[in-house]
Write a protein that holds these residues in place. Sequence first.
Motif, PDB file in Angstrom:
ATOM      1  N   UNK A   1       3.551 -10.720  13.185  1.00 28.18           N
ATOM      2  CA  UNK A   1       4.509 -10.741  12.528  1.00 28.18           C
ATOM      3  C   UNK A   1       4.816  -9.208  11.306  1.00 28.18           C
ATOM      4  N   UNK A   2       6.195  -8.800  11.898  1.00 25.76           N
ATOM      5  CA  UNK A   2       6.239  -7.585  11.414  1.00 25.76           C
ATOM      6  C   UNK A   2       6.824  -8.276  10.129  1.00 25.76           C
ATOM      7  N   UNK A   3       6.412  -6.674   9.232  1.00 22.77           N
ATOM      8  CA  UNK A   3       6.636  -6.695   7.563  1.00 22.77           C
ATOM      9  C   UNK A   3       7.386  -5.521   6.564  1.00 22.77           C
ATOM     10  N   UNK A   4       7.420  -5.704   5.755  1.00 23.76           N
ATOM     11  CA  UNK A   4       8.461  -4.170   5.578  1.00 23.76           C
ATOM     12  C   UNK A   4       7.882  -4.183   4.092  1.00 23.76           C
ATOM     13  N   UNK A   5       6.687  -4.405   3.676  1.00 24.59           N
ATOM     14  CA  UNK A   5       6.555  -4.661   2.432  1.00 24.59           C
ATOM     15  C   UNK A   5       6.049  -3.002   1.785  1.00 24.59           C
ATOM     16  N   UNK A   6       5.634  -2.000   2.486  1.00 27.98           N
ATOM     17  CA  UNK A   6       5.329  -0.926   2.134  1.00 27.98           C
ATOM     18  C   UNK A   6       7.302  -0.209   1.107  1.00 27.98           C
ATOM     19  N   UNK A   7       8.018  -0.858   2.533  1.00 27.80           N
ATOM     20  CA  UNK A   7       8.973  -0.336   1.658  1.00 27.80           C
ATOM     21  C   UNK A   7       9.786  -1.308   0.038  1.00 27.80           C
ATOM     22  N   UNK A   8       9.240  -2.785   0.038  1.00 24.70           N
ATOM     23  CA  UNK A   8       9.750  -3.148  -0.865  1.00 24.70           C
ATOM     24  C   UNK A   8       8.719  -2.796  -2.079  1.00 24.70           C
ATOM     25  N   UNK A   9       7.231  -2.463  -2.167  1.00 32.88           N
ATOM     26  CA  UNK A   9       6.206  -1.560  -3.033  1.00 32.88           C
ATOM     27  C   UNK A   9       6.982  -0.382  -3.796  1.00 32.88           C
ATOM     28  N   UNK A  10       7.822   0.562  -2.771  1.00 33.39           N
ATOM     29  CA  UNK A  10       8.544   2.026  -2.751  1.00 33.39           C
ATOM     30  C   UNK A  10       9.860   1.808  -3.412  1.00 33.39           C
ATOM     31  N   UNK A  11      10.169  -0.123  -2.991  1.00 29.22           N
ATOM     32  CA  UNK A  11      11.451  -0.084  -3.787  1.00 29.22           C
ATOM     33  C   UNK A  11      11.267  -0.114  -5.491  1.00 29.22           C
ATOM     34  N   UNK A  12      10.046  -1.161  -5.967  1.00 34.16           N
ATOM     35  CA  UNK A  12       9.790  -1.308  -7.336  1.00 34.16           C
ATOM     36  C   UNK A  12       8.516  -0.621  -7.526  1.00 34.16           C
ATOM     37  N   UNK A  13       8.346   0.641  -6.493  1.00 26.55           N
ATOM     38  CA  UNK A  13       7.716   1.605  -7.474  1.00 26.55           C
ATOM     39  C   UNK A  13       6.408   1.412  -7.300  1.00 26.55           C
ATOM     40  N   UNK A  14       5.651   0.243  -6.483  1.00 24.27           N
ATOM     41  CA  UNK A  14       4.439   0.040  -6.774  1.00 24.27           C
ATOM     42  C   UNK A  14       3.649   0.608  -5.988  1.00 24.27           C
TER      43      UNK A  14
ATOM     44  N   UNK B   1      -0.226  -5.324   9.749  1.00 27.29           N
ATOM     45  CA  UNK B   1       0.379  -6.581  10.971  1.00 27.29           C
ATOM     46  C   UNK B   1      -1.334  -6.905  11.296  1.00 27.29           C
ATOM     47  N   UNK B   2      -2.426  -6.506  10.691  1.00 28.06           N
ATOM     48  CA  UNK B   2      -3.961  -6.686  10.725  1.00 28.06           C
ATOM     49  C   UNK B   2      -4.103  -8.042  10.066  1.00 28.06           C
ATOM     50  N   UNK B   3      -3.224  -9.217   9.267  1.00 27.52           N
ATOM     51  CA  UNK B   3      -3.419 -10.008   8.482  1.00 27.52           C
ATOM     52  C   UNK B   3      -2.290 -10.665   8.058  1.00 27.52           C
ATOM     53  N   UNK B   4      -2.100 -11.756   7.859  1.00 26.83           N
ATOM     54  CA  UNK B   4      -0.907 -13.140   8.116  1.00 26.83           C
ATOM     55  C   UNK B   4      -1.534 -13.538   6.739  1.00 26.83           C
TER      56      UNK B   4
ATOM     57  N   UNK C   1      -4.835 -10.771  -5.014  1.00 27.86           N
ATOM     58  CA  UNK C   1      -6.080  -9.621  -4.121  1.00 27.86           C
ATOM     59  C   UNK C   1      -6.435  -8.827  -4.125  1.00 27.86           C
ATOM     60  N   UNK C   2      -7.785  -8.255  -3.293  1.00 27.34           N
ATOM     61  CA  UNK C   2      -7.794  -6.989  -3.024  1.00 27.34           C
ATOM     62  C   UNK C   2      -6.584  -5.770  -2.633  1.00 27.34           C
ATOM     63  N   UNK C   3      -7.199  -4.368  -2.677  1.00 29.16           N
ATOM     64  CA  UNK C   3      -5.499  -3.313  -2.108  1.00 29.16           C
ATOM     65  C   UNK C   3      -5.626  -3.723  -0.440  1.00 29.16           C
ATOM     66  N   UNK C   4      -7.369  -3.872  -0.448  1.00 27.15           N
ATOM     67  CA  UNK C   4      -7.740  -3.329   1.244  1.00 27.15           C
ATOM     68  C   UNK C   4      -6.858  -5.237   1.889  1.00 27.15           C
TER      69      UNK C   4
END
Length: 66
Positions: free
Chosen positions: A1-14, A36-39, A25-28
């Motif tokens: 599963x692909x994701x854009x979490x990193x991009x979304x975090x950057x948009x929200x400055x998180x 993409x190691x965990x869904x 949850x944890x940062x890990x």
Amino acid sequence: MKNTIKVQRAIKDLTQDQLAQAIGVSRQTINSIEKGRYVPSTVLALKMSRIFEVPVNEFFELEEND
């Protein structure tokens, strides 16, 4: 599963840590989701959707082999 979490975090400055604390949850875990190691569970995905203020399918996408 692909994701854009990193991009979304950057948009929200998180940071990963800030997002992790916001959804309980944890940062890990955030790191593993981004790589993409965990869904994440549906509940975690919906929590992220609320924080990012976008539908889940805008930051998660099924790949051909999923």
